[in-house]
Write a protein that holds these residues in place. Structure first.
Motif, PDB file in Angstrom:
ATOM      1  N   SER A 369     -43.885 -47.600 -67.272  1.00 56.28           N
ATOM      2  CA  SER A 369     -43.236 -46.647 -68.170  1.00 56.28           C
ATOM      3  C   SER A 369     -43.286 -45.257 -67.539  1.00 56.28           C
ATOM      4  O   SER A 369     -44.318 -44.850 -67.006  1.00 56.28           O
ATOM      5  CB  SER A 369     -43.954 -46.631 -69.515  1.00 56.28           C
ATOM      6  OG  SER A 369     -43.452 -45.614 -70.351  1.00 56.28           O
ATOM      7  N   PRO A 370     -42.185 -44.499 -67.573  1.00 54.14           N
ATOM      8  CA  PRO A 370     -42.167 -43.190 -66.907  1.00 54.14           C
ATOM      9  C   PRO A 370     -43.174 -42.192 -67.460  1.00 54.14           C
ATOM     10  O   PRO A 370     -43.523 -41.227 -66.787  1.00 54.14           O
ATOM     11  CB  PRO A 370     -40.729 -42.705 -67.128  1.00 54.14           C
ATOM     12  CG  PRO A 370     -40.207 -43.513 -68.265  1.00 54.14           C
ATOM     13  CD  PRO A 370     -40.893 -44.835 -68.190  1.00 54.14           C
ATOM     14  N   ASP A 371     -43.651 -42.415 -68.659  1.00 54.95           N
ATOM     15  CA  ASP A 371     -44.613 -41.480 -69.240  1.00 54.95           C
ATOM     16  C   ASP A 371     -46.051 -41.858 -68.934  1.00 54.95           C
ATOM     17  O   ASP A 371     -46.964 -41.055 -69.133  1.00 54.95           O
ATOM     18  CB  ASP A 371     -44.454 -41.452 -70.761  1.00 54.95           C
ATOM     19  CG  ASP A 371     -44.888 -42.777 -71.387  1.00 54.95           C
ATOM     20  OD1 ASP A 371     -44.140 -43.744 -71.237  1.00 54.95           O
ATOM     21  OD2 ASP A 371     -45.978 -42.842 -71.992  1.00 54.95           O
ATOM     22  N   ALA A 372     -46.295 -43.083 -68.483  1.00 55.04           N
ATOM     23  CA  ALA A 372     -47.660 -43.601 -68.385  1.00 55.04           C
ATOM     24  C   ALA A 372     -48.314 -43.217 -67.063  1.00 55.04           C
ATOM     25  O   ALA A 372     -47.827 -43.566 -65.997  1.00 55.04           O
ATOM     26  CB  ALA A 372     -47.662 -45.118 -68.541  1.00 55.04           C
ATOM     27  N   ILE A 373     -49.426 -42.496 -67.149  1.00 59.01           N
ATOM     28  CA  ILE A 373     -50.187 -42.177 -65.944  1.00 59.01           C
ATOM     29  C   ILE A 373     -51.392 -43.094 -65.794  1.00 59.01           C
ATOM     30  O   ILE A 373     -51.983 -43.177 -64.730  1.00 59.01           O
ATOM     31  CB  ILE A 373     -50.639 -40.704 -65.935  1.00 59.01           C
ATOM     32  CG1 ILE A 373     -51.485 -40.384 -67.165  1.00 59.01           C
ATOM     33  CG2 ILE A 373     -49.438 -39.765 -65.862  1.00 59.01           C
ATOM     34  CD1 ILE A 373     -52.133 -39.021 -67.119  1.00 59.01           C
ATOM     35  N   THR A 374     -51.747 -43.787 -66.871  1.00 54.17           N
ATOM     36  CA  THR A 374     -52.766 -44.834 -66.842  1.00 54.17           C
ATOM     37  C   THR A 374     -52.614 -45.626 -68.128  1.00 54.17           C
ATOM     38  O   THR A 374     -51.646 -45.434 -68.877  1.00 54.17           O
ATOM     39  CB  THR A 374     -54.189 -44.236 -66.692  1.00 54.17           C
ATOM     40  OG1 THR A 374     -55.134 -45.302 -66.513  1.00 54.17           O
ATOM     41  CG2 THR A 374     -54.569 -43.414 -67.898  1.00 54.17           C
ATOM     42  N   ASN A 375     -53.549 -46.538 -68.377  1.00 53.15           N
ATOM     43  CA  ASN A 375     -53.465 -47.341 -69.589  1.00 53.15           C
ATOM     44  C   ASN A 375     -54.840 -47.515 -70.206  1.00 53.15           C
ATOM     45  O   ASN A 375     -55.873 -47.299 -69.548  1.00 53.15           O
ATOM     46  CB  ASN A 375     -52.850 -48.713 -69.301  1.00 53.15           C
ATOM     47  CG  ASN A 375     -53.780 -49.585 -68.469  1.00 53.15           C
ATOM     48  OD1 ASN A 375     -54.117 -49.243 -67.338  1.00 53.15           O
ATOM     49  ND2 ASN A 375     -54.222 -50.714 -69.021  1.00 53.15           N
TER      50      ASN A 375
END
Length: 534
Positions: A369-375
């Motif tokens: 996802s373009p917004d996700a920098i981690t999970n």
């Protein structure tokens, strides 16, 4: 209530990496706050974090030989309410004291306690220290109540707000009730998995530029499926435009409390953070916290938020809920081994899924996802496409046949939530998952998430208009008077003032008909009828 001591928060600088969890400040001068590879000295938990001042005060009260001539009506005795006692235990009734009990949270405690701090105030100070906030309020009406507090505070700053479209329905309710005009930022939606994720700093900047009169930015991170947005970057964008950043971090209440977890929003520049502590940290259901960040925007919000919390919070707060917040904070902070065991069990499930022929680990989809920098490592998303069973059927059969209750399902996925202090019996879950039947022909999967509906009226205008109930066939094309959200996750699929599309009507009716389905806000639970503007 008081802010945390300066010594407890002085080292809470914004970390350079939002991926590695922040550590608590220690009593040693070399304390490190954030980042992987922290020294053993920085990992030592301060002795004060082993305290539970409010819970201890409540237990101490219960140990006295009281003749209780006050509310609640059971007056501390299981004999007076045997059915209730069977539900929660006799001990729970003995500690069910009312608010404003002298010596626990009432101001008269200040006459006998050095430093003039009540046990409740001290418990909130310790929570602020743990989450790197400048101040923390305990809430007993859930994170939904925290969102109502936050939206009310925004209204004092102005009448317009930049808000993520996939916020929880309580944010939309709050915006509607106080008369805010939302300017939506539409985040990434994975239509395959059926998950709405977050927004980027660039998207927020674009909407702020289009609506410079906006008084705040309101986002939610992590997403229900665990995508973590770049809070530090979004915070800089909001502050550069002269407005505070409010974060609904309901699904990330455990963030920042262990080095293997993402950093929490208060440490990344957010000014006000809603934290649903019961979701992952393990306090009792309906208990939550509201954290104040650092800096001039947070400082300006503090007195206003304090007043709004007081006006929204019940005058009969549950001592059990408040005490559970105190105990849950101590548990996760002082027992990192529990977090590590829970993390190991989550990774064990992912590893088995990755090696399986039927099911697929959907973590790469979330990170793409373009917004996700981690999970969030405690959210395990299992893709059921190609497995010969829908996620919805897997969810239902696990519940019916194996007494395994997953957090959520979509037609394409099964989502597990593992408590941050609750290791899982992996073998039990895995054996049950493997026993699910496999269809010879891949089952049809209905629409996962409908497209947004067209806006016709303002939120408040529609919500407060005269309404009528119409059959679902006639509702198509009419203006919804309700905020309708498939639950969980509770993200509104249609808002007051939007025209109901055939797609959204079909989606909501399918959700309501599912064994585990529920549509929050629906006047008719089966959605045979819809409430529309007359």
């Amino acid at each position: 209530m008081q802010t945390a001591p300066a010594s407890a928060i002085a080292s809470d600088a914004t970390p350079s990496s939002p991926v590695a969890g922040a550590q608590l400040p220690t009593d040693a001068p070399s304390a490190a706050v954030a980042g992987a590879g922290a020294s053993p000295e920085s990992e030592r938990v301060p002795a004060r974090q082993h305290e539970t001042p409010y819970a201890d005060a409540i237990r101490s009260l219960a140990g006295e030989d009281w003749q209780r001539l006050h509310v609640p009506g059971h007056q501390g005795s299981a004999a007076n309410a045997p059915g209730v006692a069977r539900l929660v235990g006799a001990d729970a009734l003995t500690i069910d004291f009312p608010m404003l009990f002298s010596g626990v949270d009432q101001e008269t405690w200040r006459l006998t306690t050095p430093g003039r701090v009540t046990p409740l105030m001290r418990a909130q100070e310790l929570a602020a220290e743990a989450w790197g906030a400048s101040r923390t309020w305990f809430l007993t009406n859930g994170a939904s109540g925290g969102n109502h507090v936050a939206t009310t505070a925004v209204r004092a700053l102005g009448t317009e707000v930049v808000v993520q479209r996939s916020v929880h329905s309580s944010v939309i309710d709050g915006i509607t009730h106080v008369g805010l005009t939302p300017h939506f930022v539409t985040g990434h939606v994975d239509t395959g998995l059926g998950s709405a994720h977050g927004v980027t700093a660039e998207q927020v900047a674009e909407v702020l530029a289009e609506h410079p009169e906006s008084a705040a930015v309101y986002i939610v991170t992590p997403s229900y499926f665990g995508a973590v947005a770049d809070v530090a970057a979004i915070s800089r964008v909001a502050h550069d435009h002269g407005v505070p950043l409010i974060v609904d971090e309901s699904w990330g209440s455990h963030f920042g409390l262990h080095p293997q977890l993402p950093v929490n929003a208060a440490r990344l520049g957010a000014d006000l953070v809603v934290s649903s502590t019961h979701k992952a940290v393990g306090s009792l259901t309906q208990s939550a916290m509201l954290h104040l960040g650092h800096g001039p925007f947070a400082e300006a919000l503090a007195p206003l938020v304090d007043r709004v919390v007081r006006s929204h919070q019940s005058t009969s707060c549950s001592s059990l809920l408040l005490a559970s917040l105190d105990e849950a904070r101590k548990n996760i902070v002082t027992r990192p081994e529990l977090v590590e065991q829970a993390l190991a069990s989550a990774e064990d499930i992912r590893a088995r899924v990755r090696a399986d022929r039927r099911f697929r680990d959907a973590t790469p989809d979330i990170l793409a996802s373009p917004d996700a920098i981690t999970n969030d490592p405690f959210k395990v998303a299992i893709d059921t496409r190609g497995a010969g069973i829908t996620g919805s059927d897997a969810h239902y059969q696990l519940l019916r046949d194996h007494r395994i209750y997953a957090e959520l399902s979509t037609p394409s996925a099964l989502l597990l939530l593992i408590g941050a202090v609750s290791p899982v019996n992996v073998d039990r879950f895995w054996d049950a998952l493997q026993s699910l039947p496999e269809a010879e022909i891949e089952p049809e999967r209905p629409i996962v998430l409908p497209a947004p509906c067209e806006r016709a009226l303002g939120l408040g205008e529609a919500f407060f208009s005269a309404t009528e109930m119409v059959p679902f066939e006639q509702a198509i094309g009419r203006v919804s008077a309700d905020s309708l959200a498939a639950y969980p996750p509770g993200v509104p699929n249609v808002l007051p003032g939007e025209r109901l599309s055939a797609e959204v009507v079909a989606f909501l009716r399918t959700t309501a008909a599912a064994p585990s389905g529920y549509v929050r806000g629906a006047a008719d639970p089966e959605l045979a009828t819809f409430r529309v503007v007359a």
